[in-house]
Motif scaffolding. Structure first.
Motif, PDB file in Angstrom:
ATOM      1  N   UNK A   1      -2.050  15.811  -3.455  1.00  0.00           N
ATOM      2  CA  UNK A   1      -1.592  15.299  -4.753  1.00  0.00           C
ATOM      3  C   UNK A   1      -2.562  14.276  -5.336  1.00  0.00           C
ATOM      4  N   UNK A   2      -2.573  14.195  -6.672  1.00  0.00           N
ATOM      5  CA  UNK A   2      -3.487  13.261  -7.353  1.00  0.00           C
ATOM      6  C   UNK A   2      -2.976  11.832  -7.242  1.00  0.00           C
ATOM      7  N   UNK A   3      -3.933  10.894  -7.099  1.00  0.00           N
ATOM      8  CA  UNK A   3      -3.581   9.471  -6.969  1.00  0.00           C
ATOM      9  C   UNK A   3      -4.357   8.652  -7.990  1.00  0.00           C
ATOM     10  N   UNK A   4      -3.848   7.463  -8.292  1.00  0.00           N
ATOM     11  CA  UNK A   4      -4.603   6.565  -9.176  1.00  0.00           C
ATOM     12  C   UNK A   4      -5.561   5.720  -8.319  1.00  0.00           C
ATOM     13  N   UNK A   5      -6.246   4.771  -8.942  1.00  0.00           N
ATOM     14  CA  UNK A   5      -7.251   3.993  -8.207  1.00  0.00           C
ATOM     15  C   UNK A   5      -6.623   3.132  -7.112  1.00  0.00           C
ATOM     16  N   UNK A   6      -5.322   2.813  -7.243  1.00  0.00           N
ATOM     17  CA  UNK A   6      -4.633   2.022  -6.219  1.00  0.00           C
ATOM     18  C   UNK A   6      -4.049   2.898  -5.112  1.00  0.00           C
TER      19      UNK A   6
ATOM     20  N   UNK B   1       4.598  16.179 -10.042  1.00  0.00           N
ATOM     21  CA  UNK B   1       3.199  16.015  -9.655  1.00  0.00           C
ATOM     22  C   UNK B   1       2.440  17.248 -10.172  1.00  0.00           C
ATOM     23  N   UNK B   2       1.156  17.331  -9.810  1.00  0.00           N
ATOM     24  CA  UNK B   2       0.375  18.485 -10.275  1.00  0.00           C
ATOM     25  C   UNK B   2       0.778  19.771  -9.531  1.00  0.00           C
ATOM     26  N   UNK B   3       1.505  19.655  -8.424  1.00  0.00           N
ATOM     27  CA  UNK B   3       1.945  20.838  -7.668  1.00  0.00           C
ATOM     28  C   UNK B   3       3.408  21.116  -8.028  1.00  0.00           C
ATOM     29  N   UNK B   4       3.685  22.302  -8.581  1.00  0.00           N
ATOM     30  CA  UNK B   4       5.060  22.558  -9.040  1.00  0.00           C
ATOM     31  C   UNK B   4       6.033  22.568  -7.863  1.00  0.00           C
ATOM     32  N   UNK B   5       7.180  21.954  -8.086  1.00  0.00           N
ATOM     33  CA  UNK B   5       8.219  21.900  -7.050  1.00  0.00           C
ATOM     34  C   UNK B   5       8.151  20.659  -6.192  1.00  0.00           C
ATOM     35  N   UNK B   6       7.085  19.872  -6.342  1.00  0.00           N
ATOM     36  CA  UNK B   6       6.989  18.628  -5.554  1.00  0.00           C
ATOM     37  C   UNK B   6       6.933  17.440  -6.522  1.00  0.00           C
ATOM     38  N   UNK B   7       7.814  16.483  -6.265  1.00  0.00           N
ATOM     39  CA  UNK B   7       8.010  15.338  -7.156  1.00  0.00           C
ATOM     40  C   UNK B   7       7.699  14.044  -6.392  1.00  0.00           C
ATOM     41  N   UNK B   8       7.490  12.975  -7.134  1.00  0.00           N
ATOM     42  CA  UNK B   8       7.315  11.656  -6.502  1.00  0.00           C
ATOM     43  C   UNK B   8       8.180  10.651  -7.248  1.00  0.00           C
ATOM     44  N   UNK B   9       8.740   9.690  -6.506  1.00  0.00           N
ATOM     45  CA  UNK B   9       9.634   8.699  -7.124  1.00  0.00           C
ATOM     46  C   UNK B   9       9.574   7.384  -6.356  1.00  0.00           C
ATOM     47  N   UNK B  10       9.808   6.311  -7.077  1.00  0.00           N
ATOM     48  CA  UNK B  10       9.885   4.988  -6.432  1.00  0.00           C
ATOM     49  C   UNK B  10       8.523   4.325  -6.306  1.00  0.00           C
ATOM     50  N   UNK B  11       8.396   3.439  -5.328  1.00  0.00           N
ATOM     51  CA  UNK B  11       7.194   2.608  -5.196  1.00  0.00           C
ATOM     52  C   UNK B  11       5.926   3.380  -4.845  1.00  0.00           C
ATOM     53  N   UNK B  12       6.068   4.621  -4.393  1.00  0.00           N
ATOM     54  CA  UNK B  12       4.879   5.413  -4.043  1.00  0.00           C
ATOM     55  C   UNK B  12       4.213   5.969  -5.304  1.00  0.00           C
ATOM     56  N   UNK B  13       4.919   5.900  -6.426  1.00  0.00           N
ATOM     57  CA  UNK B  13       4.457   6.508  -7.692  1.00  0.00           C
ATOM     58  C   UNK B  13       3.688   5.494  -8.537  1.00  0.00           C
ATOM     59  N   UNK B  14       2.638   5.958  -9.232  1.00  0.00           N
ATOM     60  CA  UNK B  14       1.896   5.094 -10.148  1.00  0.00           C
ATOM     61  C   UNK B  14       2.785   4.773 -11.342  1.00  0.00           C
TER      62      UNK B  14
ATOM     63  N   UNK C   1       0.296  10.152  -8.847  1.00  0.00           N
ATOM     64  CA  UNK C   1       0.401  10.310 -10.308  1.00  0.00           C
ATOM     65  C   UNK C   1       1.429  11.405 -10.628  1.00  0.00           C
ATOM     66  N   UNK C   2       2.362  11.065 -11.502  1.00  0.00           N
ATOM     67  CA  UNK C   2       3.345  12.048 -11.978  1.00  0.00           C
ATOM     68  C   UNK C   2       3.390  11.961 -13.502  1.00  0.00           C
TER      69      UNK C   2
ATOM     70  N   UNK D   1       0.872  -1.180   0.000  1.00  0.00           N
ATOM     71  CA  UNK D   1       0.000   0.000   0.000  1.00  0.00           C
ATOM     72  C   UNK D   1       0.910   1.231   0.000  1.00  0.00           C
ATOM     73  N   UNK D   2       0.734   2.140  -0.963  1.00  0.00           N
ATOM     74  CA  UNK D   2       1.623   3.310  -1.018  1.00  0.00           C
ATOM     75  C   UNK D   2       1.464   4.221   0.197  1.00  0.00           C
ATOM     76  N   UNK D   3       2.578   4.796   0.647  1.00  0.00           N
ATOM     77  CA  UNK D   3       2.522   5.692   1.813  1.00  0.00           C
ATOM     78  C   UNK D   3       2.367   7.137   1.314  1.00  0.00           C
ATOM     79  N   UNK D   4       1.119   7.593   1.297  1.00  0.00           N
ATOM     80  CA  UNK D   4       0.861   8.923   0.717  1.00  0.00           C
ATOM     81  C   UNK D   4       0.171   9.878   1.680  1.00  0.00           C
ATOM     82  N   UNK D   5       0.099   9.483   2.973  1.00  0.00           N
ATOM     83  CA  UNK D   5      -0.703  10.278   3.915  1.00  0.00           C
ATOM     84  C   UNK D   5      -0.200  11.730   4.070  1.00  0.00           C
ATOM     85  N   UNK D   6       1.088  11.982   3.752  1.00  0.00           N
ATOM     86  CA  UNK D   6       1.641  13.336   3.907  1.00  0.00           C
ATOM     87  C   UNK D   6       1.192  14.285   2.808  1.00  0.00           C
ATOM     88  N   UNK D   7       0.730  13.703   1.690  1.00  0.00           N
ATOM     89  CA  UNK D   7       0.481  14.557   0.527  1.00  0.00           C
ATOM     90  C   UNK D   7      -0.939  14.370  -0.014  1.00  0.00           C
TER      91      UNK D   7
END
Ligand code: NAP
Length: 313
Positions: free
Chosen positions: A250-255, A266-279, A259-260, A241-247
């Motif tokens: 940000x937009x997420x997929x159905x799982x 991500x949809x917010x400039x200056x904030x990126x996502x990488x690794x297993x937390x990313x769709x 989303x990047x 289960x992705x750990x996304x509670x801090x953000x």
């Protein structure tokens, strides 16, 4: 000494975060890598890492991470061991509240990875640490010579069954469908191991035991037949289960994965996502590192532009 402002803050020190921190620091960004747990993420659980190009013969996950950490620090990235409580964007900068105080940054990378899922069956929580485990390299040696049940049919379940077969007398891989999800190469590897048996179309309904695991109640989901099988341990590898509670912004997929675009933005400039937390379609150490390198490159471009704009004001 830790500062209160950085060009680039990376949250999560797995392969994605370590790579991003290394690339960020090497490109000249003042970089802070924050994690509340031990540096390394899931790679620490890899007994032999045999599919990272350039590492041949295979290395232990712990050795791989130690090298990555030393390399990252050699370029000047700082490491902070604390829990991040919140991340907010205020007037173009990111405010990161942690258990060790507030730190700000021009750019942030979310590389918080994913946590293991549970089976949610009777006995699982009660016997956790007493035969129920989610980490084969951590707990496998306690069951040397025993009978081990592994739940799941993906890469993790098969890889970990393979590792456990070197310790246990027998390993029973219990999978709910008629075919495994794991990559073909990994499936072929376990087929060659004499003391691994795969039970298809089978679910674990209950884990029995009081002081320690004694047996599992299995149900064949085609015939409906139920059997109790004695065992010493149950290792659960049924996905993440992705750990996304801090953000939450940000937009997420159905799982629930972040989303990047292909630049890890991500949809917010200056904030990126990488690794297993990313769709994304393929979660591996190498794809986590690749994400981290791309994210740091983008963050460098973003911060450089931001600084140039400030100068021109
Ligand atoms: P995964 O690929 O999502 O597989 C989870 C497995 O657990 C599936 O077989 C699924 O069954 C089963 N499952 C899910 N919920 C269940 C439940 N409630 N009861 C019983 N079974 C359940 O997860 P993973 O194996 O942890 O892998 C995660 C990611 O890491 C993947 O992208 C994988 O490629 C990667 N990985 C790679 C390597 C490697 O290359 N060496 C090693 C480990 C992990 P179904 O098949 O029926 O859905």
């Amino acid at each position: 000494m830790q500062k209160d402002f950085y060009d680039f803050i990376v949250v999560g020190a797995g392969a994605a975060g370590l790579t991003a921190a290394q690339y960020g620091a090497r490109s000249g960004l003042s970089t802070l890598l924050i994690d509340c747990a031990e540096t390394g993420g899931q790679a620490l659980n890899i007994f032999t890492l045999e599919n990272f190009p350039g590492f041949f013969p295979a290395v232990k996950g712990t050795t791989f991470i130690q090298n990555m950490l030393s390399q990252t620090q050699s370029f000047g990235a700082e490491i902070l061991n604390t829990k991040v409580l919140s991340i907010d964007k205020v007037k173009g900068k990111f405010i990161i509240e942690t258990e060790k105080g507030r730190i700000s940054a021009y750019s942030v990378l979310i590389a918080t990875g994913a946590a293991h899922k549970t089976l949610n069956i009777p006995g699982e929580r009660e016997l956790c640490g007493r035969g129920v485990s989610y980490c084969a390299t951590c707990d496998g040696p306690f069951f040397r010579g025993g009978k081990i049940v592994v739940a799941g049919g993906g890469d993790s379940a098969c890889e970990e069954a393979f590792y456990l077969s070197s310790l246990a007398d027998s390993v029973i891989l219990v999978h709910r469908r008629g075919e495994l999800r794991a990559q073909k190469a990994i499936q072929q590897k376990i087929q060659k191991v004499k003391n691994i048996t795969v039970l298809y179309n089978t679910e674990i309904e209950k884990i029995n035991g009081s002081e320690k695991v004694r047996s599992v109640l299995l149900k064949n989901n085609l015939s409906g037949e139920k059997t109790e099988m004695p065992c010493d341990a149950v290792f659960v590898f049924v996905g993440m289960t992705p750990r996304t509670e801090l953000v939450s912004m940000l937009k997420k997929d159905e799982g629930g994965y972040l989303i990047t675009n292909y630049r890890m933005e991500t949809a917010v400039s200056g904030i990126y996502a990488a690794g297993d937390v990313r769709a994304k379609p393929f979660r591996q150490l190498i794809t986590a590192s690749s994400d981290g390198a791309i994210a740091a490159h983008q963050a460098h471009e973003y911060v450089t532009l931001l600084k140039a704009q400030k100068k021109n004001l």
